[in-house]
Design an enzyme around this catalytic site. Sequence first.
Site, PDB file in Angstrom:
ATOM      1  N   ARG A  30      11.440  41.338  -9.368  1.00 35.32           N
ATOM      2  CA  ARG A  30      12.687  41.984  -9.754  1.00 35.32           C
ATOM      3  C   ARG A  30      12.570  43.502  -9.878  1.00 35.32           C
ATOM      4  O   ARG A  30      13.178  44.231  -9.124  1.00 35.32           O
ATOM      5  CB  ARG A  30      13.223  41.405 -11.061  1.00 35.32           C
ATOM      6  CG  ARG A  30      13.411  39.899 -11.049  1.00 35.32           C
ATOM      7  CD  ARG A  30      14.277  39.437 -12.200  1.00 35.32           C
ATOM      8  NE  ARG A  30      15.687  39.533 -11.892  1.00 35.32           N
ATOM      9  CZ  ARG A  30      16.647  39.434 -12.797  1.00 35.32           C
ATOM     10  NH1 ARG A  30      16.337  39.257 -14.059  1.00 35.32           N
ATOM     11  NH2 ARG A  30      17.912  39.516 -12.448  1.00 35.32           N
ATOM     12  N   ARG A  39       9.744  40.135  -1.057  1.00 35.20           N
ATOM     13  CA  ARG A  39      10.925  39.279  -0.974  1.00 35.20           C
ATOM     14  C   ARG A  39      11.612  39.413   0.386  1.00 35.20           C
ATOM     15  O   ARG A  39      12.162  38.439   0.916  1.00 35.20           O
ATOM     16  CB  ARG A  39      11.892  39.654  -2.112  1.00 35.20           C
ATOM     17  CG  ARG A  39      13.276  39.017  -2.038  1.00 35.20           C
ATOM     18  CD  ARG A  39      13.214  37.525  -2.259  1.00 35.20           C
ATOM     19  NE  ARG A  39      14.541  36.923  -2.161  1.00 35.20           N
ATOM     20  CZ  ARG A  39      15.104  36.523  -1.025  1.00 35.20           C
ATOM     21  NH1 ARG A  39      14.459  36.663   0.121  1.00 35.20           N
ATOM     22  NH2 ARG A  39      16.308  35.982  -1.033  1.00 35.20           N
ATOM     23  N   ASP A  76      11.705  28.912  -9.875  1.00 36.33           N
ATOM     24  CA  ASP A  76      13.087  28.986 -10.336  1.00 36.33           C
ATOM     25  C   ASP A  76      13.454  27.693 -11.045  1.00 36.33           C
ATOM     26  O   ASP A  76      12.948  26.612 -10.704  1.00 36.33           O
ATOM     27  CB  ASP A  76      14.039  29.215  -9.160  1.00 36.33           C
ATOM     28  CG  ASP A  76      15.446  29.579  -9.636  1.00 36.33           C
ATOM     29  OD1 ASP A  76      15.674  30.764  -9.944  1.00 36.33           O
ATOM     30  OD2 ASP A  76      16.303  28.677  -9.728  1.00 36.33           O
TER      31      ASP A  76
END
Length: 346
Positions: A30, A39, A76
């Site tokens: 992030r 990513r 996740d």
Amino acid sequence: MSEPTPKLLRALQGEPQDRPPIWFMRQAGRSLPEYRALRAKAPDFIAFCLHPEMAAEATLQPMRRFPMDGAIVFADILLIPLALGQKVWFEAGEGPKLEPLPPIESLRDQIEASTGRLSAVGETLSRVRAELEPDRALIGFAGAPWTVATYMLEGRGSQREEARAFAYAEPEKLDALLDVLVEATARYLVMQAKAGAQALKLFESWAEGLSEEVFERIVVRPHAAIVEKVRAAGVTAPIIGFPRGAGAQVENYAEAVPVNGIALDTQATAALGRRLQAQGRCIQGALDNLLLRQGGPALDARVEQLLAQWGDGPWIFNLGHGVMPDTPIEHIARTVGRVTGKPVRT
């Protein structure tokens, strides 16, 4: 000579220490430029989570930058509904999307196969454990049943009003869904422990706004059942429960759910944390992630306040919610350096 017990695990065993161990929720990725570059190599977010080499790299990136005491596996919370046969995908700018809820019996029939479908997460953990220093703990996790159920019922992230209404309108159907998720989640956590996770965390991200009776039925009961099943499977790794937004009901949770650590959100008072510590329970949290993003004297003052009020432990320094994507790296480094006493270069 035996390897040292990581500081984070000693805290979860109730041991006071010279300083609290530290890690941050959503520290894997992030906010880091190296994460964004990684990513970009994955076709989509689910594929990223289920690619052991890439997920292991995302897990390790913050450990190379900061002297964190724990690494949390990059994954996740919505991998479990995916493994149970409900289609899950992520849309840019909108977040997770799920197809309509399949019949409960169909989900139940997939429980046994679900853990195998998530074996990539186990491989990620094994890869990280092989590279991570022995004095730094590896944390596995799962979304808790109620939180996962809200996405499964509504098909997206939302204010969860539809799911809460469903809890009143269809209590038996919700209980049946939660029972499926309890079993699948327990198996998933057992697999993670066997793959190298030294601590486990249950993320109940949406525990707010529930009456006492409903909170007990859809949060406390499933959490307690998961812990019982994990322990029955022979797993001794400490477990952290995070009933985010539960407010005054946190103490009811702590009394009823035999977790080793209680993660506290931003609203937790100093007195609440001290009461839990006095019972020998390790607490975790509760720095505001918005304040971490903001930085400056207010962040420094809050870090000092938390260290003063809970520093005698047992306590794990963490946030009340996850690191925000636009959090300056300098703010993370300054906070970690203050807690650990180790200067951090960015």
